[in-house]
Design an enzyme around this catalytic site. Structure first.
Site, PDB file in Angstrom:
ATOM      1  N   GLU A 193       0.858  -1.179   0.000  1.00  0.00           N
ATOM      2  CA  GLU A 193       0.000   0.000   0.000  1.00  0.00           C
ATOM      3  C   GLU A 193       0.894   1.229   0.000  1.00  0.00           C
ATOM      4  O   GLU A 193       1.733   1.395   0.890  1.00  0.00           O
ATOM      5  CB  GLU A 193      -0.938   0.047   1.199  1.00  0.00           C
ATOM      6  N   THR A 225     -11.060   3.024   3.979  1.00  0.00           N
ATOM      7  CA  THR A 225     -10.029   3.763   4.697  1.00  0.00           C
ATOM      8  C   THR A 225     -10.698   4.781   5.614  1.00  0.00           C
ATOM      9  O   THR A 225     -11.909   5.021   5.523  1.00  0.00           O
ATOM     10  CB  THR A 225      -9.108   4.518   3.727  1.00  0.00           C
ATOM     11  N   GLU A 226      -9.913   5.418   6.482  1.00  0.00           N
ATOM     12  CA  GLU A 226     -10.460   6.452   7.356  1.00  0.00           C
ATOM     13  C   GLU A 226     -11.058   7.592   6.541  1.00  0.00           C
ATOM     14  O   GLU A 226     -12.163   8.072   6.830  1.00  0.00           O
ATOM     15  CB  GLU A 226      -9.374   7.001   8.291  1.00  0.00           C
ATOM     16  N   ASP A 257      -2.756  12.256  -2.671  1.00  0.00           N
ATOM     17  CA  ASP A 257      -2.829  13.712  -2.818  1.00  0.00           C
ATOM     18  C   ASP A 257      -3.177  14.044  -4.270  1.00  0.00           C
ATOM     19  O   ASP A 257      -2.474  13.610  -5.184  1.00  0.00           O
ATOM     20  CB  ASP A 257      -1.475  14.320  -2.445  1.00  0.00           C
ATOM     21  N   ASP A 290       9.316   6.719   0.412  1.00  0.00           N
ATOM     22  CA  ASP A 290       8.574   7.462  -0.599  1.00  0.00           C
ATOM     23  C   ASP A 290       8.535   6.634  -1.879  1.00  0.00           C
ATOM     24  O   ASP A 290       9.534   5.989  -2.240  1.00  0.00           O
ATOM     25  CB  ASP A 290       9.274   8.800  -0.859  1.00  0.00           C
TER      26      ASP A 290
END
Length: 219
Positions: A47, A194-195, A121, A99
């Site tokens: 993930e 997901t949250e 993002d 990253d």
């Protein structure tokens, strides 16, 4: 996504969860299964941008045959996921502070079975388009580290990012798309939330989703 506040006692908290973190020195590309102590043919998922780890914990628990690496560059987010994994004693989940720009330096070609991209993002400015994690250069990196016919799953609440992503997948020609929808929760597609997804869905924001299977490059 706003910047996360610095966590108190971050280093000792991470040390207490060391069993769930992949710490340097990192495995050489091609040796991740050996480092994790799993079979050479064990299913390995990644993930990218795992945030606070809610999806990673639930996914690992729901798929005990899969070993999941949850990666994020923000340690203040990682520690939340690590503490969740420790609290639930999740055996098949590890967290990695890194990253995705280093993806093809971390993993060997064909080393990963599945990649999850959840609510990345959107980088809405056009001048930042190359930073979006579904930009074609990133797609090429995912293609490289995925095994033949490996899968990538992408979810976002941002329709502009989703439309951009569809264009990038088409332009690179490296994946076969399926199961794409602009309203995931109105379908019967199996889904682990997901949250962020739970928050967006509760506010009535539709979730975009696609599945992409790796194709071999044409000669």
């Amino acid at each position: 996504m706003g910047r996360m506040r610095r966590k108190k006692n971050l280093v000792p908290r991470m040390e207490r969860c060391a069993e769930w973190q992949i710490c340097p020195p990192l495995p050489a590309p091609g040796s991740w299964r050996s480092r994790l102590g799993i079979a050479d043919d064990a299913r390995l998922a990644l993930e990218i941008g795992c945030g606070k780890g809610g999806f990673a914990v639930k996914t690992a628990l729901a798929n005990p045959e899969t070993h999941l690496i949850a990666m994020d560059r923000v340690n203040e987010a990682l520690i939340v996921g690590m503490e969740r994994a420790k609290a639930e004693n999740v055996p098949n989940l590890r967290f990695l502070s890194s990253d995705c720009v280093y993806l093809d330096e971390l993993f060997a070609p064909g080393e990963i079975d599945v990649i999850y991209l959840n609510f990345s993002d959107p980088w809405p400015s056009k001048r930042h388009a190359k930073r979006r994690l579904t930009y074609r250069d990133f797609l090429s990196r995912y293609h490289k580290v995925l095994r033949p016919e490996g899968m990538l799953y992408f979810k976002t609440d941002n329709r502009d990012l989703f439309d951009f992503s569809l264009e990038e997948f088409a332009a690179c020609g490296l994946f076969e798309l399926s199961g794409f929808t602009n309203d995931l929760h109105a379908t019967d597609i199996p889904n682990i939330t997901t949250e962020y997804e739970e928050k967006f869905s509760a506010a009535g924001v539709p979730i975009n989703r696609l599945a992409a299977q790796k194709k071999e490059k044409e000669a």
